[in-house]
Design a protein around this motif. Structure first.
Motif, mmCIF file in Angstrom:
data_model
loop_
_atom_site.group_PDB
_atom_site.id
_atom_site.type_symbol
_atom_site.label_atom_id
_atom_site.label_comp_id
_atom_site.label_asym_id
_atom_site.label_seq_id
_atom_site.Cartn_x
_atom_site.Cartn_y
_atom_site.Cartn_z
ATOM 1 N N VAL A 365 0.821 -1.215 0.000
ATOM 2 C CA VAL A 365 0.000 0.000 0.000
ATOM 3 C C VAL A 365 0.852 1.261 0.000
ATOM 4 O O VAL A 365 0.531 2.243 -0.685
ATOM 5 C CB VAL A 365 -0.945 0.004 1.228
ATOM 6 C CG1 VAL A 365 -1.781 1.292 1.270
ATOM 7 C CG2 VAL A 365 -1.852 -1.223 1.220
ATOM 8 N N PHE A 366 1.959 1.237 0.756
ATOM 9 C CA PHE A 366 2.784 2.437 0.924
ATOM 10 C C PHE A 366 4.172 2.220 0.327
ATOM 11 O O PHE A 366 4.882 1.276 0.695
ATOM 12 C CB PHE A 366 2.924 2.782 2.416
ATOM 13 C CG PHE A 366 1.606 3.026 3.101
ATOM 14 C CD1 PHE A 366 0.925 4.218 2.933
ATOM 15 C CD2 PHE A 366 1.045 2.045 3.919
ATOM 16 C CE1 PHE A 366 -0.299 4.435 3.561
ATOM 17 C CE2 PHE A 366 -0.169 2.254 4.557
ATOM 18 C CZ PHE A 366 -0.850 3.450 4.370
ATOM 19 N N THR A 367 4.561 3.086 -0.582
ATOM 20 C CA THR A 367 5.903 3.044 -1.165
ATOM 21 C C THR A 367 6.928 3.414 -0.108
ATOM 22 O O THR A 367 6.752 4.383 0.637
ATOM 23 C CB THR A 367 5.997 4.029 -2.340
ATOM 24 O OG1 THR A 367 4.993 3.707 -3.301
ATOM 25 C CG2 THR A 367 7.367 3.984 -2.988
ATOM 26 N N ASP A 368 8.026 2.625 -0.041
ATOM 27 C CA ASP A 368 9.076 2.884 0.950
ATOM 28 C C ASP A 368 8.431 3.112 2.321
ATOM 29 O O ASP A 368 8.537 4.194 2.921
ATOM 30 C CB ASP A 368 9.890 4.103 0.527
ATOM 31 C CG ASP A 368 11.227 4.208 1.263
ATOM 32 O OD1 ASP A 368 11.532 3.309 2.080
ATOM 33 O OD2 ASP A 368 11.943 5.208 1.056
ATOM 34 N N PRO A 369 7.728 2.103 2.851
ATOM 35 C CA PRO A 369 6.828 2.300 3.993
ATOM 36 C C PRO A 369 7.497 2.719 5.296
ATOM 37 O O PRO A 369 6.843 3.297 6.162
ATOM 38 C CB PRO A 369 6.163 0.935 4.150
ATOM 39 C CG PRO A 369 7.117 -0.031 3.541
ATOM 40 C CD PRO A 369 7.747 0.700 2.396
ATOM 41 N N ASP A 370 8.803 2.445 5.449
ATOM 42 C CA ASP A 370 9.482 2.811 6.692
ATOM 43 C C ASP A 370 10.023 4.240 6.674
ATOM 44 O O ASP A 370 10.599 4.694 7.666
ATOM 45 C CB ASP A 370 10.634 1.841 6.979
ATOM 46 C CG ASP A 370 10.139 0.421 7.220
ATOM 47 O OD1 ASP A 370 9.045 0.277 7.796
ATOM 48 O OD2 ASP A 370 10.837 -0.536 6.844
ATOM 49 N N ARG A 371 9.831 4.934 5.578
ATOM 50 C CA ARG A 371 10.333 6.310 5.468
ATOM 51 C C ARG A 371 9.270 7.290 5.951
ATOM 52 O O ARG A 371 8.109 7.204 5.563
ATOM 53 C CB ARG A 371 10.711 6.621 4.017
ATOM 54 C CG ARG A 371 11.275 8.038 3.805
ATOM 55 C CD ARG A 371 11.885 8.153 2.419
ATOM 56 N NE ARG A 371 10.914 7.864 1.378
ATOM 57 C CZ ARG A 371 10.137 8.787 0.813
ATOM 58 N NH1 ARG A 371 10.202 10.058 1.182
ATOM 59 N NH2 ARG A 371 9.274 8.446 -0.138
ATOM 60 N N PHE A 372 9.673 8.228 6.794
ATOM 61 C CA PHE A 372 8.791 9.285 7.287
ATOM 62 C C PHE A 372 8.798 10.417 6.274
ATOM 63 O O PHE A 372 9.818 11.048 6.029
ATOM 64 C CB PHE A 372 9.286 9.768 8.648
ATOM 65 C CG PHE A 372 8.496 10.910 9.232
ATOM 66 C CD1 PHE A 372 7.126 10.803 9.426
ATOM 67 C CD2 PHE A 372 9.116 12.090 9.602
ATOM 68 C CE1 PHE A 372 6.389 11.850 9.976
ATOM 69 C CE2 PHE A 372 8.397 13.136 10.157
ATOM 70 C CZ PHE A 372 7.028 13.023 10.338
ATOM 71 N N ASP A 373 7.643 10.671 5.662
ATOM 72 C CA ASP A 373 7.548 11.636 4.563
ATOM 73 C C ASP A 373 6.273 12.454 4.722
ATOM 74 O O ASP A 373 5.175 11.968 4.456
ATOM 75 C CB ASP A 373 7.544 10.881 3.230
ATOM 76 C CG ASP A 373 7.381 11.804 2.025
ATOM 77 O OD1 ASP A 373 7.430 13.044 2.205
ATOM 78 O OD2 ASP A 373 7.192 11.285 0.911
ATOM 79 N N VAL A 374 6.408 13.700 5.164
ATOM 80 C CA VAL A 374 5.231 14.541 5.424
ATOM 81 C C VAL A 374 4.493 14.930 4.152
ATOM 82 O O VAL A 374 3.383 15.463 4.211
ATOM 83 C CB VAL A 374 5.607 15.802 6.234
ATOM 84 C CG1 VAL A 374 6.217 15.420 7.573
ATOM 85 C CG2 VAL A 374 6.535 16.730 5.450
ATOM 86 N N THR A 375 5.084 14.654 2.993
ATOM 87 C CA THR A 375 4.410 14.950 1.725
ATOM 88 C C THR A 375 3.773 13.703 1.110
ATOM 89 O O THR A 375 3.240 13.767 -0.001
ATOM 90 C CB THR A 375 5.399 15.548 0.701
ATOM 91 O OG1 THR A 375 6.362 14.554 0.318
ATOM 92 C CG2 THR A 375 6.121 16.754 1.279
ATOM 93 N N ARG A 376 3.797 12.586 1.810
ATOM 94 C CA ARG A 376 3.289 11.321 1.264
ATOM 95 C C ARG A 376 1.842 11.493 0.791
ATOM 96 O O ARG A 376 0.963 11.914 1.548
ATOM 97 C CB ARG A 376 3.375 10.219 2.316
ATOM 98 C CG ARG A 376 2.990 8.840 1.793
ATOM 99 C CD ARG A 376 3.092 7.793 2.901
ATOM 100 N NE ARG A 376 4.462 7.620 3.352
ATOM 101 C CZ ARG A 376 5.353 6.813 2.792
ATOM 102 N NH1 ARG A 376 5.004 6.097 1.720
ATOM 103 N NH2 ARG A 376 6.574 6.702 3.283
ATOM 104 N N ALA A 377 1.589 11.120 -0.454
ATOM 105 C CA ALA A 377 0.275 11.382 -1.062
ATOM 106 C C ALA A 377 -0.845 10.574 -0.410
ATOM 107 O O ALA A 377 -1.981 11.044 -0.324
ATOM 108 C CB ALA A 377 0.334 11.096 -2.557
ATOM 109 N N ASN A 378 -0.548 9.359 0.029
ATOM 110 C CA ASN A 378 -1.615 8.514 0.592
ATOM 111 C C ASN A 378 -1.433 8.294 2.094
ATOM 112 O O ASN A 378 -1.835 7.251 2.631
ATOM 113 C CB ASN A 378 -1.692 7.174 -0.134
ATOM 114 C CG ASN A 378 -0.447 6.307 0.069
ATOM 115 O OD1 ASN A 378 0.614 6.831 0.428
ATOM 116 N ND2 ASN A 378 -0.577 5.017 -0.163
ATOM 117 N N ALA A 379 -0.874 9.262 2.785
ATOM 118 C CA ALA A 379 -0.662 9.129 4.230
ATOM 119 C C ALA A 379 -1.969 8.837 4.959
ATOM 120 O O ALA A 379 -1.989 8.112 5.957
ATOM 121 C CB ALA A 379 -0.016 10.397 4.789
#
Length: 448
Positions: A365-379
């Motif tokens: 479901v989440f690309t590179d799921p262990d990365r903290f990314d405040v711009t993640r489109a599907n957060a």
């Protein structure tokens, strides 16, 4: 049948029944899971690793077994689609049904129950009530705790955050959980419940003591502290509800007291259960969200800089915090009939653990799921607030408090740094910081 004298019954109610409730609810499952963990069972290892530690490596071991792992005592999933399926399915129920425990043990457990205790994991709490009662109950409560109602609290929450930060002025280092992360949500909860200013310190005590009721494997001392707090809160709340009926305010609890659906409102037990759920669940989870968010932003200064440069990212950032380090690690269900999940037969009565924190890092479901990314489109696709009919009543409130509280803190102290000595809570299901020492740094200059 011989009936014990009243003084004897009182001593039994006070000393024996609580021991039985603790043994069934905490000692027995804790012992069983610890033994299972020692034998390599991943369900047991999961709960032991979660206790103030880093459970994510165990999550990945479970994920490697496919969409459903069959432990000795429960089925477990780390798959986000499967989590959603289980939590939405009518083949599963929340909570524990004492009537299904057969034989002497079932009779002993039923005998020990205290109907006067209205904890967040006891009916008629929304967390464990099922349809048709849940449908009627939730319909009334949701109307009061709507997104629109929560947004009306935003300006007041901003004032509360500013006042708390004012109280930190002149201090170089502070313990942030005690001085900010705790005080912000409990003050907001006091406003939601219409608590008079002079009684808010008392409500803070209730909230801090009752919050562990959401966890598993409590010590006897902690369990008694929780039950005592819930009993005291129930007594206080009965008096408070009478005040609100006589003199309703603009708070959400006053609105809930007056709410009706087809002429029928919530009864006294349901009102108390709702207020108790708001206190325990709303308090602990938001404290954890704030602490986890501060730690994440200081561990990822590049992400904090993105928020400083573009404050419109804050709502998405809060969802990303909830995704990658949620305040609640998992939730459980039990099968009410034979069913099939992800191609695997699940017999009636089987416990099914949905690992919310692992589903939030599902690589499908989440690309590179262990990365903290405040711009993640599907957060926002996370399940930190659960899913299905038991989706968190306070989700909008928690998001708003997280956004307001964290933004106010870093707007004022953009150079805030965490210090050595941070310690996670000693809990298995809830995840947050018990202590989080920080150096505030210089206050930001006001914009010209």
């Amino acid at each position: 049948m011989v009936t014990a004298p009243a003084p004897v019954r009182q001593r039994i109610d006070r000393n024996v029944k609580p021991r039985v409730r603790w043994a069934f609810g905490h000692l027995l499952p804790r012992t069983v899971l610890q033994r299972a963990a020692g034998k390599g069972d991943l369900q047991g290892r999961l709960l032991e690793a979660s206790r103030g530690g880093d459970p994510f490596p165990v999550f990945e071991e479970i994920r490697a077994h496919g969409p459903v792992y069959s432990g000795k005592y429960a089925s477990v999933t780390t798959s986000l689609p499967v989590v959603r399926e289980v939590l939405a399915s009518n083949d599963f129920r929340a909570g524990f049904d004492a009537s299904e425990v057969a034989g002497p043990l079932g009779r002993l457990f039923t005998w020990a129950l205290d109907p006067t205790l209205l904890g967040p994991l006891e009916p008629p709490s929304l967390l464990v009530t099922e349809p048709p009662d849940h449908t009627r109950y939730r319909k009334l409560v949701t109307r009061v705790f709507s997104v629109r109602a929560v947004e009306k609290l935003r300006a007041r929450t901003e004032i509360i955050a500013a006042d708390l930060l004012d109280s930190l002025e002149g201090r170089d280092t502070v313990e942030l959980v005690e001085s900010y992360c705790t005080l912000l949500p409990v003050t907001v909860i006091a406003e939601v419940l219409g608590v008079p200013a002079g009684e808010r310190e008392r409500v803070l005590g209730f909230g801090a003591a009752a919050a562990p009721s959401l966890d598993l494997g409590l010590s006897w001392q902690r369990f008694r502290s929780v039950e005592n707090a819930l009993a005291e809160f129930s007594t206080w709340l009965g008096e408070h509800l009478e005040r609100l009926r006589a003199e309703p305010g603009e708070d959400l609890l006053s609105q809930l007291v007056a709410a009706r659906e087809d002429g029928v409102g919530l009864d006294e037990r349901e009102l108390k259960a709702t207020a108790g759920l708001v206190l325990a669940a709303g308090f602990e989870t938001t404290v954890n969200l704030l602490g986890n968010g501060v730690a994440l932003l200081r561990e990822h200064p590049d992400q904090l800089q993105l928020l400083i440069d573009d404050p419109s990212l804050w709502p998405n950032a809060v969802d990303e915090m909830l995704r990658i380090d949620p305040p609640v690690l998992l939730t459980g269900r039990s099968a009410v009939r034979d069913t099939v999940i992800a191609g695997q037969p699940i017999p009636r009565g089987r416990v099914f653990t949905t690992v919310l924190a692992a589903a939030n890092r599902d690589p499908e479901v989440f690309t590179d799921p262990d990365r903290f990314d405040v711009t993640r489109a599907n957060a926002k696709d996370h399940v930190a607030f659960s899913a299905g009919r038991h989706y968190c009543l306070g989700a909008a409130l928690a998001r708003m408090e997280g956004e307001v509280g964290l933004r106010a803190l870093f707007d004022r102290y953009p150079e805030l740094q965490t210090l050595p000595g941070a310690r996670r809570r000693d809990t298995r299901i809830l995840r947050g910081y018990d202590t989080l020492p920080v150096r505030l740094g210089p206050r930001a200059r006001a914009a010209v």
